[in-house]
Design a protein around this motif. Structure first.
Motif, PDB file in Angstrom:
ATOM      1  N   ILE A 164      -1.134   5.982   0.659  1.00 26.68           N
ATOM      2  CA  ILE A 164      -2.011   5.144   1.481  1.00 26.68           C
ATOM      3  C   ILE A 164      -2.524   5.992   2.637  1.00 26.68           C
ATOM      4  N   LEU A 165      -3.844   6.191   2.687  1.00 26.06           N
ATOM      5  CA  LEU A 165      -4.463   7.067   3.681  1.00 26.06           C
ATOM      6  C   LEU A 165      -5.452   6.297   4.545  1.00 26.06           C
ATOM      7  N   GLY A 166      -5.857   6.951   5.625  1.00 25.50           N
ATOM      8  CA  GLY A 166      -6.882   6.371   6.486  1.00 25.50           C
ATOM      9  C   GLY A 166      -6.760   6.893   7.895  1.00 25.50           C
ATOM     10  N   ALA A 167      -7.740   6.558   8.705  1.00 19.04           N
ATOM     11  CA  ALA A 167      -7.731   6.956  10.112  1.00 19.04           C
ATOM     12  C   ALA A 167      -6.704   6.120  10.872  1.00 19.04           C
ATOM     13  N   GLU A 168      -6.651   6.289  12.178  1.00 19.75           N
ATOM     14  CA  GLU A 168      -5.711   5.525  12.988  1.00 19.75           C
ATOM     15  C   GLU A 168      -6.054   4.032  12.965  1.00 19.75           C
ATOM     16  N   SER A 169      -5.022   3.239  13.036  1.00 23.96           N
ATOM     17  CA  SER A 169      -5.145   1.790  13.210  1.00 23.96           C
ATOM     18  C   SER A 169      -5.992   1.109  12.139  1.00 23.96           C
ATOM     19  N   VAL A 170      -5.791   1.510  10.882  1.00 25.51           N
ATOM     20  CA  VAL A 170      -6.470   0.814   9.771  1.00 25.51           C
ATOM     21  C   VAL A 170      -5.467  -0.006   8.957  1.00 25.51           C
ATOM     22  N   GLY A 171      -4.192   0.018   9.374  1.00 20.56           N
ATOM     23  CA  GLY A 171      -3.188  -0.798   8.694  1.00 20.56           C
ATOM     24  C   GLY A 171      -2.425  -0.089   7.600  1.00 20.56           C
ATOM     25  N   LYS A 172      -2.333   1.250   7.660  1.00 21.83           N
ATOM     26  CA  LYS A 172      -1.656   2.006   6.601  1.00 21.83           C
ATOM     27  C   LYS A 172      -0.185   1.619   6.460  1.00 21.83           C
ATOM     28  N   SER A 173       0.523   1.605   7.591  1.00 22.87           N
ATOM     29  CA  SER A 173       1.957   1.318   7.536  1.00 22.87           C
ATOM     30  C   SER A 173       2.225  -0.099   7.040  1.00 22.87           C
ATOM     31  N   THR A 174       1.439  -1.033   7.535  1.00 23.89           N
ATOM     32  CA  THR A 174       1.606  -2.427   7.110  1.00 23.89           C
ATOM     33  C   THR A 174       1.289  -2.582   5.628  1.00 23.89           C
ATOM     34  N   MET A 175       0.223  -1.937   5.179  1.00 28.15           N
ATOM     35  CA  MET A 175      -0.177  -2.024   3.778  1.00 28.15           C
ATOM     36  C   MET A 175       0.886  -1.386   2.874  1.00 28.15           C
ATOM     37  N   THR A 176       1.405  -0.239   3.290  1.00 28.51           N
ATOM     38  CA  THR A 176       2.416   0.452   2.505  1.00 28.51           C
ATOM     39  C   THR A 176       3.647  -0.427   2.307  1.00 28.51           C
ATOM     40  N   LYS A 177       4.152  -0.983   3.391  1.00 30.59           N
ATOM     41  CA  LYS A 177       5.350  -1.822   3.310  1.00 30.59           C
ATOM     42  C   LYS A 177       5.077  -3.093   2.503  1.00 30.59           C
ATOM     43  N   ARG A 178       3.899  -3.693   2.703  1.00 30.84           N
ATOM     44  CA  ARG A 178       3.603  -4.937   1.997  1.00 30.84           C
ATOM     45  C   ARG A 178       3.482  -4.705   0.486  1.00 30.84           C
ATOM     46  N   LEU A 179       2.864  -3.613   0.104  1.00 29.41           N
ATOM     47  CA  LEU A 179       2.756  -3.292  -1.319  1.00 29.41           C
ATOM     48  C   LEU A 179       4.137  -3.011  -1.919  1.00 29.41           C
ATOM     49  N   ALA A 180       4.971  -2.300  -1.173  1.00 27.85           N
ATOM     50  CA  ALA A 180       6.325  -2.018  -1.658  1.00 27.85           C
ATOM     51  C   ALA A 180       7.111  -3.322  -1.816  1.00 27.85           C
ATOM     52  N   ASP A 181       6.955  -4.221  -0.874  1.00 27.46           N
ATOM     53  CA  ASP A 181       7.633  -5.524  -0.973  1.00 27.46           C
ATOM     54  C   ASP A 181       7.112  -6.309  -2.172  1.00 27.46           C
ATOM     55  N   TYR A 182       5.807  -6.248  -2.394  1.00 23.77           N
ATOM     56  CA  TYR A 182       5.197  -6.992  -3.507  1.00 23.77           C
ATOM     57  C   TYR A 182       5.753  -6.506  -4.845  1.00 23.77           C
ATOM     58  N   TYR A 183       5.896  -5.196  -4.991  1.00 24.25           N
ATOM     59  CA  TYR A 183       6.380  -4.626  -6.257  1.00 24.25           C
ATOM     60  C   TYR A 183       7.899  -4.418  -6.253  1.00 24.25           C
ATOM     61  N   ARG A 184       8.541  -4.844  -5.165  1.00 18.34           N
ATOM     62  CA  ARG A 184       9.995  -4.739  -5.041  1.00 18.34           C
ATOM     63  C   ARG A 184      10.466  -3.317  -5.312  1.00 18.34           C
ATOM     64  N   THR A 185       9.862  -2.405  -4.605  1.00 13.51           N
ATOM     65  CA  THR A 185      10.170  -0.993  -4.794  1.00 13.51           C
ATOM     66  C   THR A 185      10.320  -0.318  -3.439  1.00 13.51           C
ATOM     67  N   SER A 186      10.374   0.981  -3.425  1.00 15.25           N
ATOM     68  CA  SER A 186      10.601   1.741  -2.198  1.00 15.25           C
ATOM     69  C   SER A 186       9.312   2.381  -1.694  1.00 15.25           C
ATOM     70  N   TYR A 187       9.359   2.842  -0.463  1.00 17.64           N
ATOM     71  CA  TYR A 187       8.196   3.514   0.114  1.00 17.64           C
ATOM     72  C   TYR A 187       8.636   4.580   1.101  1.00 17.64           C
ATOM     73  N   ALA A 188       7.758   5.542   1.323  1.00 17.04           N
ATOM     74  CA  ALA A 188       8.018   6.625   2.269  1.00 17.04           C
ATOM     75  C   ALA A 188       7.324   6.297   3.581  1.00 17.04           C
ATOM     76  N   ILE A 189       8.073   6.385   4.652  1.00 16.32           N
ATOM     77  CA  ILE A 189       7.503   6.105   5.971  1.00 16.32           C
ATOM     78  C   ILE A 189       6.668   7.288   6.447  1.00 16.32           C
ATOM     79  N   GLU A 190       5.856   7.045   7.457  1.00 16.02           N
ATOM     80  CA  GLU A 190       5.045   8.115   8.049  1.00 16.02           C
ATOM     81  C   GLU A 190       5.919   8.907   9.018  1.00 16.02           C
ATOM     82  N   TYR A 191       6.325  10.095   8.613  1.00 14.74           N
ATOM     83  CA  TYR A 191       7.231  10.854   9.460  1.00 14.74           C
ATOM     84  C   TYR A 191       6.543  11.345  10.730  1.00 14.74           C
ATOM     85  N   GLY A 192       5.235  11.605  10.661  1.00 15.32           N
ATOM     86  CA  GLY A 192       4.527  12.113  11.828  1.00 15.32           C
ATOM     87  C   GLY A 192       4.680  11.221  13.046  1.00 15.32           C
ATOM     88  N   ARG A 193       4.648   9.908  12.825  1.00 19.67           N
ATOM     89  CA  ARG A 193       4.809   8.967  13.940  1.00 19.67           C
ATOM     90  C   ARG A 193       6.206   9.088  14.542  1.00 19.67           C
TER      91      ARG A 193
END
Length: 332
Positions: A164-193
């Motif tokens: 999941i890519l994009g500029a700042e404040s486009v909802g990447k982290s929220t989208m990543t977690k929500r998709l992982a929850d939807y598919y009941r799977t895991s996700y990698a957090i943004e380490y840079g933050r």
């Protein structure tokens, strides 16, 4: 039932699955110790190292199982070489010198014994795949359809990976977690933050090397824990785009280092969230006024590295539904 001392089992495990595990566990009921030889050849679709490590990891807690790997090229069928057994028997005996019984799920167990030239027993287990109705060919041809048959230690290889890519404040982290929850799977957090929050200072190019390394570790860890599909909140390409934003001066070797990660990345799709939403300043945003140019820079890099990507526009909910549609097609 007679229990033998030293058993031997040879296999390619070309897509290690639960049928292979059943074969090995069944063999163990007939011997005190079992040597499993994972025989692979170069340039097979699934690396021999991966298969060997998958089998070894699966049986790591079995004190009576020794898993070995042979990765030199040898003929795969007796019809290929008149000296087939002359080449294979020394390898087998070196791996397991004191064989008392040979196991296999096919008739070649008998062929091995006949060519060993010593008094050794053999046993063919589940030849007709009645106990576990799966094959390595099935796994390789359609891993998602037969995913639950893949051995847990091998599933990571077949998982689909979405960045999941994009500029700042486009909802990447929220989208990543929500998709992982939807598919009941895991996700990698943004380490840079996390790195920025832990180091409240101006970032140097060395920091971006650390961020690249740690982000990849996060991706690999999430993929090992994933079920069919995993998601990553940014990746090396994003790190490369933000490098010149934070560091006006940086070493070319840093950029080259990050580029090597981008080239090796194997995401099935890069989902770019368009900067068409209202941005939010949460105290960590530094380039909100440059979101459009950042998005263009990301797309330029995706094109440069010939990555498969899609740009999602619209409201957050529209983007979420579009992302699900994309993932569902990838999972077919």
């Amino acid at each position: 039932m007679e229990i033998f001392k030293n058993g031997f089992l040879l296999g390619k495990f070309y897509g290690f699955h639960i049928g292979h595990a059943f074969l090995i566990e069944s063999a163990l009921t007939h011997c005190e110790h079992l040597t499993v030889l994972v025989a692979t050849i170069p340039k097979e679709d699934i690396s021999g190292v991966y298969r060997y490590e998958a089998v070894k990891e699966y049986f790591k807690d079995y004190s009576n199982v020794t898993v070995c790997h042979y990765d030199k090229y040898l003929p795969q069928e007796p019809s290929e070489d008149p000296h087939f057994w002359d080449k294979w028997i020394p390898v087998i005996l070196k791996t397991c010198p004191d064989i008392d019984i040979v196991f296999a799920s096919e008739d070649y167990a008998k062929d091995i014994v006949q060519n060993l030239g010593v008094n050794v027993a053999y046993k063919v287990i589940d030849k007709h795949r009645e106990s576990v109705t799966i094959s390595g060919t099935d796994i390789r041809n359609n891993p998602m359809k037969y995913y639950d048959y893949i051995a847990p230690t091998m599933r990571w290889y077949f998982n689909k990976k979405i960045a999941i890519l994009g500029a700042e404040s486009v909802g990447k982290s929220t989208m990543t977690k929500r998709l992982a929850d939807y598919y009941r799977t895991s996700y990698a957090i943004e380490y840079g933050r996390i790195h920025c929050e832990n180091n409240k200072r101006k970032l140097l190019d060395d920091d971006f090397v650390i961020i690249t390394d740690e982000q990849q570790i996060s991706i690999d860890t999430a993929n090992r824990d994933a079920y069919k599909i995993m998601f990553s909140d940014t990746e090396a390409l994003t790190t490369k785009v933000f490098l010149p934003k934070y560091c006006l001066k940086y070493a070319n070797i840093t950029e080259k280092y990050i580029s090597q990660f981008i080239k090796k990345q194997e995401f099935d799709c890069y989902i770019v969230l368009s900067a068409d939403n209202i941005s939010t300043q949460d105290g960590t945003r530094n380039f909100l006024s440059d979101r459009q140019s950042h998005q263009e820079a990301i797309i330029k890099e995706l094109d440069l590295y010939k990555k498969n990507y899609v740009v999602l526009t619209g409201s957050y909910e529209e983007k979420f539904l579009k992302a699900i549609n994309i993932c569902n097609k990838i999972l077919i």
